[in-house]
Design a protein around this motif. Structure first.
Motif, short mmCIF file in Angstrom:
data_model
loop_
_atom_site.label_atom_id
_atom_site.label_comp_id
_atom_site.label_asym_id
_atom_site.label_seq_id
_atom_site.Cartn_x
_atom_site.Cartn_y
_atom_site.Cartn_z
N ASN A 121 0.81 -1.22 0.00
CA ASN A 121 0.00 0.00 0.00
C ASN A 121 0.84 1.27 0.00
O ASN A 121 0.42 2.30 -0.52
CB ASN A 121 -0.97 0.00 1.17
N LEU A 122 2.04 1.20 0.58
CA LEU A 122 2.95 2.34 0.50
C LEU A 122 3.35 2.59 -0.95
O LEU A 122 3.46 3.74 -1.39
CB LEU A 122 4.19 2.11 1.37
N PHE A 123 3.55 1.52 -1.70
CA PHE A 123 3.85 1.67 -3.13
C PHE A 123 2.64 2.26 -3.87
O PHE A 123 2.81 3.02 -4.83
CB PHE A 123 4.28 0.34 -3.74
N ARG A 124 1.45 1.92 -3.41
CA ARG A 124 0.24 2.50 -4.03
C ARG A 124 0.18 4.01 -3.79
O ARG A 124 -0.18 4.79 -4.67
CB ARG A 124 -1.02 1.82 -3.49
N LEU A 125 0.55 4.42 -2.57
CA LEU A 125 0.61 5.87 -2.28
C LEU A 125 1.64 6.54 -3.18
O LEU A 125 1.40 7.63 -3.71
CB LEU A 125 1.00 6.11 -0.81
N PHE A 126 2.79 5.87 -3.33
CA PHE A 126 3.84 6.42 -4.19
C PHE A 126 3.36 6.54 -5.63
O PHE A 126 3.62 7.55 -6.31
CB PHE A 126 5.10 5.55 -4.12
N ALA A 127 2.62 5.53 -6.10
CA ALA A 127 2.11 5.55 -7.48
C ALA A 127 1.13 6.71 -7.68
O ALA A 127 1.10 7.34 -8.74
CB ALA A 127 1.45 4.22 -7.81
N VAL A 128 0.32 7.00 -6.64
CA VAL A 128 -0.60 8.15 -6.71
C VAL A 128 0.21 9.43 -6.82
O VAL A 128 -0.08 10.30 -7.66
CB VAL A 128 -1.52 8.19 -5.46
N TRP A 129 1.23 9.56 -5.97
CA TRP A 129 2.10 10.76 -6.00
C TRP A 129 2.69 10.95 -7.40
O TRP A 129 2.61 12.05 -7.98
CB TRP A 129 3.22 10.61 -4.97
N ALA A 130 3.28 9.89 -7.94
CA ALA A 130 3.95 9.97 -9.25
C ALA A 130 2.95 10.31 -10.35
O ALA A 130 3.22 11.16 -11.22
CB ALA A 130 4.67 8.66 -9.55
N THR A 131 1.78 9.68 -10.32
CA THR A 131 0.75 9.94 -11.33
C THR A 131 0.31 11.40 -11.32
O THR A 131 0.21 12.05 -12.37
CB THR A 131 -0.48 9.03 -11.10
N LEU A 132 0.07 11.93 -10.13
CA LEU A 132 -0.39 13.32 -10.02
C LEU A 132 0.71 14.32 -10.37
O LEU A 132 0.43 15.46 -10.71
CB LEU A 132 -0.93 13.59 -8.61
N LYS A 133 1.97 13.87 -10.27
CA LYS A 133 3.10 14.72 -10.66
C LYS A 133 3.39 14.61 -12.16
O LYS A 133 4.27 15.31 -12.68
CB LYS A 133 4.36 14.32 -9.88
N GLN A 167 5.92 -3.82 -8.25
CA GLN A 167 5.28 -3.14 -7.11
C GLN A 167 4.24 -2.11 -7.56
O GLN A 167 3.33 -1.78 -6.79
CB GLN A 167 6.33 -2.43 -6.24
N ILE A 168 4.39 -1.57 -8.76
CA ILE A 168 3.46 -0.53 -9.20
C ILE A 168 2.87 -0.82 -10.58
O ILE A 168 2.35 0.08 -11.25
CB ILE A 168 4.14 0.87 -9.20
N GLU A 169 2.91 -2.06 -10.97
CA GLU A 169 2.30 -2.40 -12.27
C GLU A 169 0.77 -2.31 -12.14
O GLU A 169 0.21 -2.43 -11.06
CB GLU A 169 2.75 -3.79 -12.74
N ASP A 170 0.14 -2.09 -13.25
CA ASP A 170 -1.33 -1.98 -13.30
C ASP A 170 -1.87 -0.82 -12.47
O ASP A 170 -2.98 -0.88 -11.93
CB ASP A 170 -2.01 -3.28 -12.82
N THR A 171 -1.08 0.25 -12.34
CA THR A 171 -1.57 1.45 -11.64
C THR A 171 -2.66 2.10 -12.49
O THR A 171 -2.43 2.44 -13.66
CB THR A 171 -0.42 2.46 -11.40
N PRO A 172 -3.86 2.30 -11.92
CA PRO A 172 -4.98 2.86 -12.70
C PRO A 172 -4.89 4.39 -12.79
O PRO A 172 -5.59 5.11 -12.08
CB PRO A 172 -6.20 2.42 -11.89
N THR A 173 -4.04 4.89 -13.67
CA THR A 173 -3.76 6.33 -13.71
C THR A 173 -5.01 7.17 -13.98
O THR A 173 -5.19 8.22 -13.37
CB THR A 173 -2.68 6.64 -14.78
#
Length: 404
Positions: free
Chosen positions: A75-87, A96-102
């Motif tokens: 879930n920490l990686f999910r938070l990171f993926a949200v951060w990266a997507t919004l940036k 760890q971050i595959e299939d991130t629903p951008t």
């Protein structure tokens, strides 16, 4: 921006300590940056700023990612993926971050941004408190300002230099600064950088101190030759400023209940060339009683919620609890009543906090003036500094004078 695995993993490790183990963000980041000596300035900046970003927006990111504390590593990686997507950062193809629903992340961000407690990423109780104490309109602006990363401000040490000379010397070392109107000794770094490695710092020509904080010592109206007591000195940012304003003449007695902070003050005072500072740890009530009626000036930089400095301490909003606020208000009133007895007749005292809440500020002064200990004091002037109006820390200071 290309994401580097070792930097991202180091950031995740740090977030685990901050969120799940209750560690302080600044200490965790300081430790994390020592993990690999090969990391350059850009690498270190990525870890520090990404960590602070995710800490600052924890509630918003967790709501978007649909995860709850305590956060698993996944879930920490999910938070990171949200951060990266919004940036707008392209995510690498790591498991760890595959299939991130951008697309879903952006959609949830747009929806949640319409609700202040998510948009500004704060606990419900804090949002309700801010509205109750400051009003809807002021709180809306203030909490928005307190979520903007604080600039790096330094104070020229007048015992060794002035702002103009310091500005030139720092420029020669590759650090550009700008002057701040209404803050004569302050300079703001144009770009965030490690200025502690400069010769100017080693020679004691400046201290890092927010612009709002720089107003406090001046507000106390000290004169060379005064006997001044800084009652909650900590590591001594304001004590050092007082010594400079007093031109090293007279005496600054720096008190604190934490002896380790006073040791740090001694080191800083030596570097700054501030020779008129004496440190005393408050290990018994006798330390305070010995000073009753002895000081021309007293500074009470009271312990507080720290709500005015959330821009530099974003993890504070997750550590704060309503019960702590109730306790700290009681402590503030006890401190101002006891320490006011140090002021001699005709002397002056400043009560200050880095909070924006009237219940920690104006209300405390009002209650003190109505008390037995406050009956000989009058309020000369007070200042309420909002981050939304200045761009610097939120602060409060009240100058009180004791009758002769």
């Amino acid at each position: 921006m290309r994401l580097h695995r070792n930097l991202v993993f180091a950031t995740i490790d740090g977030l685990k300590e901050i969120f799940n183990e209750g560690q302080y963000a600044d200490k965790v980041i300081e430790k994390t940056l020592k993990r690999d000596k090969r990391w350059g300035a850009r690498d270190r900046s990525f870890i520090a700023e990404t960590t602070y970003d995710i800490v600052r927006w924890k509630r918003l990111y967790a709501e978007i990612a649909e995860v709850k504390e305590p956060f698993s590593r996944e879930n920490l990686f999910r938070l990171f993926a949200v951060w990266a997507t919004l940036k707008g950062i392209k995510l690498p193809e790591w498991k760890q971050i595959e299939d991130t629903p951008t697309r879903r992340i952006k959609g949830r961000f747009d929806a949640l941004s319409k609700i202040r407690k998510f948009r500004e990423s704060i606990p419900d109780w804090l949002d309700e408190l801010g509205v109750a104490e400051l009003g809807e309109e002021v709180w809306e602006k203030e909490i928005g300002a307190l979520n903007i990363q604080a600039p790096v401000i330094i104070r020229a040490n007048k015992l060794k230099t002035d702002a103009a000379t310091l500005k030139n010397k720092l420029s020669e070392e590759g650090f550009e600064t700008i002057n701040l109107k209404d803050y004569p000794d302050a300079l703001q770094l144009v770009e965030r950088a490690n200025i502690f490695r400069t010769e100017c710092f080693k020679k004691g020509m400046f201290e890092v101190q927010d612009a709002s904080s720089q107003l406090v010592a001046d507000f106390l109206d000290v004169q060379p030759g005064n006997r001044v007591v800084d009652t909650c000195a900590g590591a001594g940012g304001k004590a050092l400023h007082l010594a400079a304003l007093m031109e090293n003449k007279g005496q600054v007695i720096a008190l604190d209940i934490y002896g380790n902070k006073l040791k740090e003050l001694k080191r800083r005072a030596k570097r700054a060339g501030a020779h008129n500072i004496e440190t005393r740890a408050i290990d018994t009530t006798k330390v305070i009683k010995k000073l009753y009626g002895q000081a021309d000036r007293v500074l009470i930089d009271a312990p507080c919620s720290g709500l005015g400095v959330l821009s530099r301490n974003p993890d504070a909003k997750w550590k704060l609890e309503p019960e702590f606020l109730d306790r700290i208000r009681k402590t503030q009133q006890e401190i101002i009543r006891q320490y006011s007895r140090i002021v001699k007749d005709g002397g002056k005292m400043v009560y200050a906090t880095c909070s924006v809440l009237p219940s920690e500020n104006q209300m405390q002064v009002k209650d003190f003036l109505a008390s037995e200990e406050g009956k000989d004091f009058k309020l000369v002037e007070d200042r309420k500094i909002l981050s939304s109006e200045t761009g610097f820390d939120g602060f409060y200071m009240a100058l009180l004078e004791k009758s002769e």
